[in-house]
Each structure stands twice: as C-alpha cells, then as structure tokens.
Scaffold this motif. Structure first.
Motif, PDB file in Angstrom:
ATOM      1  N   HIS A 128      27.152  85.321  61.685  1.00 48.94           N
ATOM      2  CA  HIS A 128      26.717  86.337  60.820  1.00 48.94           C
ATOM      3  C   HIS A 128      28.120  87.598  60.579  1.00 48.94           C
ATOM      4  CE1 HIS A 128      24.031  89.706  60.480  1.00 48.94           C
ATOM      5  NE2 HIS A 128      25.083  89.992  59.449  1.00 48.94           N
ATOM      6  N   LEU A 129      28.325  87.146  59.395  1.00 50.78           N
ATOM      7  CA  LEU A 129      29.727  87.710  58.712  1.00 50.78           C
ATOM      8  C   LEU A 129      29.825  88.526  57.650  1.00 50.78           C
ATOM      9  CD1 LEU A 129      31.351  84.573  57.453  1.00 50.78           C
ATOM     10  CD2 LEU A 129      32.205  86.115  60.171  1.00 50.78           C
ATOM     11  N   SER A 130      30.162  89.975  58.148  1.00 52.64           N
ATOM     12  CA  SER A 130      30.232  91.001  56.752  1.00 52.64           C
ATOM     13  C   SER A 130      31.634  90.688  56.253  1.00 52.64           C
ATOM     14  CB  SER A 130      29.770  92.784  57.093  1.00 52.64           C
ATOM     15  OG  SER A 130      29.178  92.176  58.179  1.00 52.64           O
ATOM     16  N   LEU A 131      31.126  90.591  55.271  1.00 52.60           N
ATOM     17  CA  LEU A 131      32.901  90.484  53.876  1.00 52.60           C
ATOM     18  C   LEU A 131      33.326  91.731  53.719  1.00 52.60           C
ATOM     19  CD1 LEU A 131      31.312  87.400  51.541  1.00 52.60           C
ATOM     20  CD2 LEU A 131      32.714  87.529  54.493  1.00 52.60           C
ATOM     21  N   ASP A 132      34.765  91.551  53.610  1.00 49.03           N
ATOM     22  CA  ASP A 132      35.467  92.923  52.748  1.00 49.03           C
ATOM     23  C   ASP A 132      35.912  92.954  51.866  1.00 49.03           C
ATOM     24  OD1 ASP A 132      37.867  91.124  52.782  1.00 49.03           O
ATOM     25  OD2 ASP A 132      38.872  91.469  53.895  1.00 49.03           O
ATOM     26  N   ALA A 133      36.034  93.101  51.062  1.00 48.15           N
ATOM     27  CA  ALA A 133      36.127  93.578  49.430  1.00 48.15           C
ATOM     28  C   ALA A 133      37.076  91.800  49.019  1.00 48.15           C
ATOM     29  CB  ALA A 133      36.747  94.549  48.709  1.00 48.15           C
ATOM     30  N   THR A 134      38.295  91.598  49.125  1.00 49.23           N
ATOM     31  CA  THR A 134      38.730  90.979  48.946  1.00 49.23           C
ATOM     32  C   THR A 134      38.245  89.577  49.019  1.00 49.23           C
ATOM     33  OG1 THR A 134      40.873  91.797  49.089  1.00 49.23           O
ATOM     34  CG2 THR A 134      41.058  89.541  49.495  1.00 49.23           C
ATOM     35  N   GLU A 135      37.738  89.497  50.995  1.00 49.93           N
ATOM     36  CA  GLU A 135      36.249  87.893  50.699  1.00 49.93           C
ATOM     37  C   GLU A 135      35.530  88.237  49.862  1.00 49.93           C
ATOM     38  OE1 GLU A 135      37.190  88.189  55.375  1.00 49.93           O
ATOM     39  OE2 GLU A 135      35.946  89.193  54.672  1.00 49.93           O
ATOM     40  N   THR A 136      34.785  88.653  48.982  1.00 49.05           N
ATOM     41  CA  THR A 136      33.735  89.270  48.344  1.00 49.05           C
ATOM     42  C   THR A 136      34.002  88.601  47.133  1.00 49.05           C
ATOM     43  OG1 THR A 136      32.290  91.034  49.526  1.00 49.05           O
ATOM     44  CG2 THR A 136      32.286  90.514  47.389  1.00 49.05           C
ATOM     45  N   GLU A 137      36.039  89.056  46.817  1.00 51.00           N
ATOM     46  CA  GLU A 137      35.612  88.532  45.168  1.00 51.00           C
ATOM     47  C   GLU A 137      36.387  87.048  45.301  1.00 51.00           C
ATOM     48  OE1 GLU A 137      39.719  89.777  42.271  1.00 51.00           O
ATOM     49  OE2 GLU A 137      39.570  90.530  44.438  1.00 51.00           O
ATOM     50  N   ARG A 138      36.367  86.785  46.457  1.00 53.12           N
ATOM     51  CA  ARG A 138      36.898  85.052  46.749  1.00 53.12           C
ATOM     52  C   ARG A 138      36.429  84.228  46.893  1.00 53.12           C
ATOM     53  NH1 ARG A 138      40.444  85.694  51.146  1.00 53.12           N
ATOM     54  NH2 ARG A 138      41.697  85.907  49.766  1.00 53.12           N
ATOM     55  N   LEU A 139      35.154  84.871  47.527  1.00 59.03           N
ATOM     56  CA  LEU A 139      33.789  84.308  47.587  1.00 59.03           C
ATOM     57  C   LEU A 139      32.787  84.236  46.445  1.00 59.03           C
ATOM     58  CD1 LEU A 139      32.614  82.789  49.665  1.00 59.03           C
ATOM     59  CD2 LEU A 139      31.074  84.397  50.481  1.00 59.03           C
ATOM     60  N   SER A 140      33.400  84.822  45.483  1.00 58.75           N
ATOM     61  CA  SER A 140      32.493  85.225  44.366  1.00 58.75           C
ATOM     62  C   SER A 140      33.083  84.547  42.798  1.00 58.75           C
ATOM     63  CB  SER A 140      32.311  86.710  43.180  1.00 58.75           C
ATOM     64  OG  SER A 140      31.734  87.650  44.444  1.00 58.75           O
ATOM     65  N   HIS A 141      34.231  83.915  43.298  1.00 55.44           N
ATOM     66  CA  HIS A 141      34.557  82.755  42.364  1.00 55.44           C
ATOM     67  C   HIS A 141      34.100  81.842  42.928  1.00 55.44           C
ATOM     68  CE1 HIS A 141      38.246  81.292  40.541  1.00 55.44           C
ATOM     69  NE2 HIS A 141      38.331  80.223  40.391  1.00 55.44           N
ATOM     70  N   ILE A 142      34.209  81.354  43.676  1.00 56.76           N
ATOM     71  CA  ILE A 142      33.605  79.679  43.910  1.00 56.76           C
ATOM     72  C   ILE A 142      32.830  79.655  43.138  1.00 56.76           C
ATOM     73  CG2 ILE A 142      32.852  78.240  46.002  1.00 56.76           C
ATOM     74  CD1 ILE A 142      35.441  79.640  47.812  1.00 56.76           C
ATOM     75  N   THR A 143      31.168  80.364  43.824  1.00 58.91           N
ATOM     76  CA  THR A 143      30.182  80.457  43.692  1.00 58.91           C
ATOM     77  C   THR A 143      29.497  80.832  41.672  1.00 58.91           C
ATOM     78  OG1 THR A 143      29.684  82.933  43.993  1.00 58.91           O
ATOM     79  CG2 THR A 143      29.499  81.483  45.490  1.00 58.91           C
ATOM     80  N   ASP A 144      30.685  81.697  41.288  1.00 61.36           N
ATOM     81  CA  ASP A 144      30.119  81.529  39.916  1.00 61.36           C
ATOM     82  C   ASP A 144      30.988  80.067  39.591  1.00 61.36           C
ATOM     83  OD1 ASP A 144      29.481  84.163  40.095  1.00 61.36           O
ATOM     84  OD2 ASP A 144      31.711  85.483  39.707  1.00 61.36           O
ATOM     85  N   THR A 145      31.932  79.658  39.750  1.00 56.93           N
ATOM     86  CA  THR A 145      32.222  77.959  39.688  1.00 56.93           C
ATOM     87  C   THR A 145      31.141  77.186  39.748  1.00 56.93           C
ATOM     88  OG1 THR A 145      34.369  78.928  39.777  1.00 56.93           O
ATOM     89  CG2 THR A 145      34.582  76.681  39.613  1.00 56.93           C
ATOM     90  N   LEU A 146      30.865  77.823  41.139  1.00 57.02           N
ATOM     91  CA  LEU A 146      29.742  76.463  41.378  1.00 57.02           C
ATOM     92  C   LEU A 146      28.302  76.892  39.835  1.00 57.02           C
ATOM     93  CD1 LEU A 146      28.596  76.433  44.935  1.00 57.02           C
ATOM     94  CD2 LEU A 146      29.213  74.888  43.805  1.00 57.02           C
ATOM     95  N   ALA A 147      28.400  78.028  40.018  1.00 58.35           N
ATOM     96  CA  ALA A 147      26.898  78.464  38.454  1.00 58.35           C
ATOM     97  C   ALA A 147      27.475  77.445  37.448  1.00 58.35           C
ATOM     98  CB  ALA A 147      26.592  79.657  39.012  1.00 58.35           C
ATOM     99  N   GLU A 148      28.122  77.462  37.214  1.00 57.81           N
ATOM    100  CA  GLU A 148      29.491  77.023  35.691  1.00 57.81           C
ATOM    101  C   GLU A 148      28.928  75.969  35.661  1.00 57.81           C
ATOM    102  OE1 GLU A 148      33.116  77.985  35.429  1.00 57.81           O
ATOM    103  OE2 GLU A 148      32.653  80.559  34.988  1.00 57.81           O
ATOM    104  N   GLU A 149      29.494  75.502  36.909  1.00 59.18           N
ATOM    105  CA  GLU A 149      28.706  73.944  37.229  1.00 59.18           C
ATOM    106  C   GLU A 149      27.443  72.977  37.561  1.00 59.18           C
ATOM    107  OE1 GLU A 149      30.479  69.894  36.710  1.00 59.18           O
ATOM    108  OE2 GLU A 149      31.644  71.575  37.112  1.00 59.18           O
ATOM    109  N   CYS A 150      26.977  73.783  37.580  1.00 61.87           N
ATOM    110  CA  CYS A 150      25.668  73.218  37.390  1.00 61.87           C
ATOM    111  C   CYS A 150      25.203  72.853  36.324  1.00 61.87           C
ATOM    112  CB  CYS A 150      24.345  74.201  38.352  1.00 61.87           C
ATOM    113  SG  CYS A 150      25.029  74.977  39.811  1.00 61.87           S
ATOM    114  N   ALA A 151      25.504  73.633  35.320  1.00 60.99           N
ATOM    115  CA  ALA A 151      25.077  73.268  33.984  1.00 60.99           C
ATOM    116  C   ALA A 151      25.915  72.503  32.857  1.00 60.99           C
ATOM    117  CB  ALA A 151      25.248  75.007  32.810  1.00 60.99           C
ATOM    118  N   VAL A 152      26.911  71.750  33.623  1.00 60.00           N
ATOM    119  CA  VAL A 152      27.889  70.585  33.263  1.00 60.00           C
ATOM    120  C   VAL A 152      27.024  69.434  33.407  1.00 60.00           C
ATOM    121  CG1 VAL A 152      30.071  69.417  32.506  1.00 60.00           C
ATOM    122  CG2 VAL A 152      29.604  72.231  32.672  1.00 60.00           C
TER     123      VAL A 152
END
Length: 286
Positions: A110-134
């Motif tokens: 169970h992790l509580s993410l800080d701002a830097t970790e949130t940004e890093r994870l957001s980049h990965i999941t946003d890229t995943l979402a983009e790839e889902c459309a390809v």
C-alpha cells in the motif's frame, strides 16, 4: 476508459477506470492488479478486510486476493494482467516484483505517492492509454513493455520505503526470495529454520535482516501467510475446518484451531459465523 486485450496464448491485459462496474473482471481468476486512486476516494474489500484508499494511494494485489469494490468517488485507475501476458516468475530477476509487489500474504503493498512519483506514474499510464488506441501487430509487445516499466517503477518506489540503497541490494533480494519461498512451501514448512536452509542463511541472520528493514519477523510472516490461506478457505469454500487443517499441513484439527484463534482472537466457527453475517448485509456502490 475500459480497454481489454487478449493474446493468442491466453494472455490478458486490461486498463480500466470502471473496475467497480465489472463484476466479471473483479472476480476473474489469475489476475494481478494495480489499483491507483488519482482523485477522490475508493473503498475496497480485500479478503473481507475493508481498505479506504484516498488520492495518491496505490495497492497491488495478487491472483490470490479476493477483491470487491464497495464505493467509488472520484477517479481511479486499474491495471490487470495474467501470467500468460507477463510472467512475474520468469521476469523476477529483471523487475524484482515477485515476492515483493505480489505475494499471497494479507499484508499487501500500500503506497502513498508523492508529487514526483505521481508524475512519473502518470506518464506511464498515459502512455499505456495512448497505446490502447493503436491496434496493430506491435501493440501486444508495446503493452508488455509499458507494463514492465510500470512494475519496475512501483517496485523502486516500494524499495525506497525500505531504504534499499546502495550496498543493501543483497539484503533486499534475500527478503524477496523469502516471500517467494513462503508462498510456495507454507503448507509443509512452518519453521524459519526450513527457509533459512533454502536461503543458505542462519535463522538468526534472517531475523536480524528483517529487523534491519523494519519488517515483521520471518516467523510472523510465515504465520501470516498460513492464516491468510486459512481465512480464504473458510470464506470462499465450503470445506470443513478438518479438511482445511489437512490442506494446510497441520497435525490435527486441534492444532489448527489453536493457531487460528491465536492469530484472529476468535474461534474458527465464530469467524465463519460473523463473516457470514457481514455477507448478508446489503451493499452498494456510490
């Protein structure tokens, strides 16, 4: 968003913001899960234990965990996959997630993410979402690579909580291997000495190592894994207490009963009766 991907080799991957609406996906067997609250709050029940997740919190669940979504307010993201899509056993040496992010204990990550970790994870999941459309012949491999990146980043975040810095890599790997061994052998091996021998360490060395990282004792982890399995069998099967005691490798029912009462502060019959009452209560999602 609700994306599901199946491979020709029975691999499965899903990225969804509506897991609470998909009972089949919630109860699907064999799924590893990341659940990350982006905004608002989310109440889930894991093996009949309620967890209240808030913005920036993330949990990882193994296929052994039974999860029910109780209340969703805001926005959350779930990533699910099975071993045929990404085998954590085969990639254990690359990502170190096996036995760390994913194991059968009730003590889930169970992790509580800080701002830097949130940004890093957001980049990965946003890229995943983009790839889902390809939808092309490269999509499967791209999804697998991005999932691997997600796993590695979450593993690094968790390791930071343990202060696994330079010079402590070996200790972390021993801990991870211990969890893996306990998952594989807890039914027949219940003493720290058993696992110490498999790891070519002494029981005292293991105890000191877990203490150094601020973790529960090796014996407590073994007992917790046994108890987690006992609770699951009591909750989700109709097997008798005697049958469960045999499955878990106890000498007899009396020994199992004493162990269970010590771990849960209630008898097996009381536990089943109380949890049955909980199941009979009306529930609903917001």
């Amino acid at each position: 968003m609700d994306f599901k991907f199946n491979t020709r080799m029975d691999g499965f991957f899903a990225l969804t913001t509506r897991l609470h609406e998909d009972r089949a996906l919630q109860g699907g067997k064999g799924f590893y899960k990341f659940i990350w609250v982006r905004d608002g709050k989310l109440d889930i029940e894991v093996d009949h234990v309620v967890m209240h997740l808030r913005k920036g919190e993330l949990v990882t669940l193994s296929p052994l965990h039974h999860v029910d979504m109780l209340r969703a307010e805001g926005h959350y993201l779930s990533v699910l996959f099975n071993s045929n899509f990404y085998c954590i056993y085969g990639h254990g040496g690359e990502s170190s997630c096996h036995g760390f992010l994913f194991h059968g204990s009730s003590n889930i990550l169970h992790l509580s993410l800080d701002a830097t970790e949130t940004e890093r994870l957001s980049h990965i999941t946003d890229t995943l979402a983009e790839e889902c459309a390809v939808a092309d012949n490269l999509q499967e491999e791209m999804l697998r690579l991005l999932l691997k990146r997600l796993i590695i980043v979450c593993t690094r975040m968790a390791r930071l909580r343990l202060e696994t810095g330079k010079g402590r890599e070996n200790g972390f790997d021993i801990i991870r291997q211990f969890y893996v061994l306990v998952d594989n052998h807890f039914k027949e091996k219940k003493q720290v000495q058993d696992y110490a021998e498999m790891l070519y360490r002494s029981p005292k060395t293991l105890s000191n190592l877990f203490s150094l990282y601020g973790l529960d004792s090796p014996l407590h982890i073994i007992h917790e894994r046994i108890d987690a399995e006992a609770r699951r069998l009591l909750l989700y099967t109709s097997k008798s207490a005697k049958e469960i005691s045999e499955i878990l490798g106890f000498e007899d029912l009396a020994t199992f009963s004493r162990f269970f009462k010590k771990m849960n502060r209630k008898s097996i019959s009381d536990f089943r009766r109380e949890e049955k009452k909980e199941d009979d209560r009306p529930t609903g999602l917001a």
